[in-house]
Design an enzyme around this catalytic site. Structure first.
Site, PDB file in Angstrom:
ATOM      1  N   GLY A  11       0.798  -1.219   0.000  1.00  0.00           N
ATOM      2  CA  GLY A  11       0.000   0.000   0.000  1.00  0.00           C
ATOM      3  C   GLY A  11       0.834   1.274   0.000  1.00  0.00           C
ATOM      4  O   GLY A  11       0.448   2.282  -0.590  1.00  0.00           O
ATOM      5  N   ASN A  12       2.025   1.230   0.651  1.00  0.00           N
ATOM      6  CA  ASN A  12       2.806   2.468   0.771  1.00  0.00           C
ATOM      7  C   ASN A  12       3.501   2.861  -0.532  1.00  0.00           C
ATOM      8  O   ASN A  12       4.078   3.936  -0.622  1.00  0.00           O
ATOM      9  CB  ASN A  12       3.827   2.366   1.908  1.00  0.00           C
ATOM     10  CG  ASN A  12       4.995   1.508   1.526  1.00  0.00           C
ATOM     11  OD1 ASN A  12       4.829   0.391   1.035  1.00  0.00           O
ATOM     12  ND2 ASN A  12       6.190   2.025   1.720  1.00  0.00           N
ATOM     13  N   LYS A 127     -10.849  -9.650   8.498  1.00  0.00           N
ATOM     14  CA  LYS A 127     -10.092  -8.597   7.809  1.00  0.00           C
ATOM     15  C   LYS A 127     -10.849  -7.269   7.881  1.00  0.00           C
ATOM     16  O   LYS A 127     -11.923  -7.121   7.285  1.00  0.00           O
ATOM     17  CB  LYS A 127      -9.897  -9.038   6.347  1.00  0.00           C
ATOM     18  CG  LYS A 127      -9.422  -7.975   5.412  1.00  0.00           C
ATOM     19  CD  LYS A 127      -7.925  -7.864   5.400  1.00  0.00           C
ATOM     20  CE  LYS A 127      -7.479  -6.669   4.575  1.00  0.00           C
ATOM     21  NZ  LYS A 127      -6.144  -6.222   4.938  1.00  0.00           N
ATOM     22  N   LYS A 206      -3.126  -9.969  -0.614  1.00  0.00           N
ATOM     23  CA  LYS A 206      -2.436  -9.803  -1.900  1.00  0.00           C
ATOM     24  C   LYS A 206      -1.081 -10.530  -1.940  1.00  0.00           C
ATOM     25  O   LYS A 206      -0.621 -10.923  -3.012  1.00  0.00           O
ATOM     26  CB  LYS A 206      -2.282  -8.323  -2.266  1.00  0.00           C
ATOM     27  CG  LYS A 206      -1.258  -7.551  -1.447  1.00  0.00           C
ATOM     28  CD  LYS A 206      -0.050  -7.153  -2.263  1.00  0.00           C
ATOM     29  CE  LYS A 206       0.957  -6.324  -1.488  1.00  0.00           C
ATOM     30  NZ  LYS A 206       1.216  -6.591  -0.093  1.00  0.00           N
ATOM     31  N   LYS A 268       3.414 -12.179   4.197  1.00  0.00           N
ATOM     32  CA  LYS A 268       4.573 -11.959   3.304  1.00  0.00           C
ATOM     33  C   LYS A 268       5.574 -13.104   3.473  1.00  0.00           C
ATOM     34  O   LYS A 268       6.072 -13.664   2.492  1.00  0.00           O
ATOM     35  CB  LYS A 268       5.252 -10.620   3.607  1.00  0.00           C
ATOM     36  CG  LYS A 268       4.356  -9.433   3.317  1.00  0.00           C
ATOM     37  CD  LYS A 268       5.060  -8.121   3.596  1.00  0.00           C
ATOM     38  CE  LYS A 268       4.057  -7.018   3.858  1.00  0.00           C
ATOM     39  NZ  LYS A 268       2.968  -6.924   2.891  1.00  0.00           N
TER      40      LYS A 268
END
Ligand code: ADP
Ligand code: MG
Length: 305
Positions: A11-12, A127, A206, A268
């Site tokens: 997102g960043n 979520k 994602k 991740k």
């Protein structure tokens, strides 16, 4: 043929913490990863995935603010953000490629990901999405709500990705050296109904979606770009230690010991482990500012067999 690099943008890459998230800010933030990706495109075929949390949050907020227009289900909001973010990534990257005199075809793909209709996540949505609700709103909300550190928020299921519907299209595009932006926001979650698909109210992580895609299309390097240098042990504690090169067995042990928070660093590391376990040679978790350095082996956490 050049090897294939999958870059999952966090997102960043678009909105940095403390920013309002204006369109100008998002385009400006994208410049840095785009410059690096354009240079990498000389030696790699590229597939780019991305998050969409704040963008979906804003679309939900817009819906709440306007009672006149019919409300759209989450699957359509995910589709919208694949369009808007795909456009931003594609146009910024295209400019940087042109600056380097590199000619590439680019495409942003609306992508669906199949999930199981009886995934346990549907019975236990966790979520958080959209704005923080007032106590009033939380009580009368027509959807599940949970308390988060920021306040009550809507929660949706986060089912496991099973298969990327457009995997064959993506593979063919890559074979022809197209740069492909796909699986944005974790993909539009769908369940199978015979030969057809039906969208569902859910958000796929994602990073897990990217690992699934990586396995399905067969890539050479998986890189997850986020807002920290890499995965750390004892994150936030005085003895915090950044992992550099780490064997898959070792990092799996840390995962089990709970070093990586669920919903942020956890998926991740899980994605990196999954990729290497399925035959990948190298997976990287790094800062969006150090994408090129990580590929060169000079930054980030590198998971190896
Ligand atoms: P993205 O938008 O890139 O997916 P996330 O916020 O989901 O970003 O995940 C990155 C965040 O994970 C970091 O900002 C950090 O606060 C958090 N995090 C949790 N555990 C760890 C850890 N062990 N090492 C590094 N970062 C961690
Ligand atoms: Mg995340």
């Amino acid at each position: 043929m050049k090897p294939v690099l999958l870059i999952a943008l966090g997102g960043n890459a678009l909105i940095r913490s403390g920013e309002e998230g204006t369109v100008q800010e998002q385009f400006a933030n994208l410049r840095n990863p785009a410059v690096q990706m354009a240079r990498l495109a000389r030696d790699w075929r590229l597939v780019i995935t991305h998050g969409n949390g704040p963008q979906v949050g804003n679309l939900l907020l817009q819906q709440e603010c306007c009672a006149k227009a019919p409300k759209l289900p989450l699957e359509l909001l995910v589709a919208q953000t694949q369009g808007q973010i795909g456009y931003m990534i594609e146009s910024t990257l295209d400019e940087e490629l042109t600056r380097l005199g590199e000619h590439r075809h680019l495409v942003s793909l609306i992508s669906y990901i199949v999930v199981e209709k009886d995934d346990p996540a549907f019975a236990d949505p966790t979520k958080p999405i959209g704005p923080v609700l007032s106590e009033e709103e939380a009580k009368s909300a027509p959807y599940p709500v949970r308390r988060t550190p920021k306040g009550p928020r809507r929660v949706v299921a986060s089912p496991r990705p099973v298969t990327v519907v457009e995997r064959e299209e993506i593979r063919i595009l890559l074979e022809n050296d197209f740069i492909v932006v796909c699986c944005g926001g974790g993909g539009i979650p769908v369940i199978r109904r015979g030969r057809a698909f039906q969208g569902v109210d859910a958000i796929i992580d994602k990073d897990l979606a990217s690992a699934r895609l990586a396995e399905e299309i067969g890539i050479d390097l998986l890189l997850i770009a986020t807002d920290v240098e890499g995965a750390s042990l004892s994150f936030g504690a005085p003895e915090e230690k950044l992992l550099r090169t780490v064997r898959v067995e070792e990092v799996e042990r840390y995962l089990k010991e709970g070093h990586f928070a669920p919903g942020s660093m956890g998926p991740k590391v899980e994605a990196a482990v999954q990729f290497v376990r399925s035959g990948g040679k190298r997976a990287l978790i790094t800062s969006v500012d150090a994408i090129e350095a990580a590929v060169a082996g000079e930054a980030g956490t590198e998971v190896v067999p």
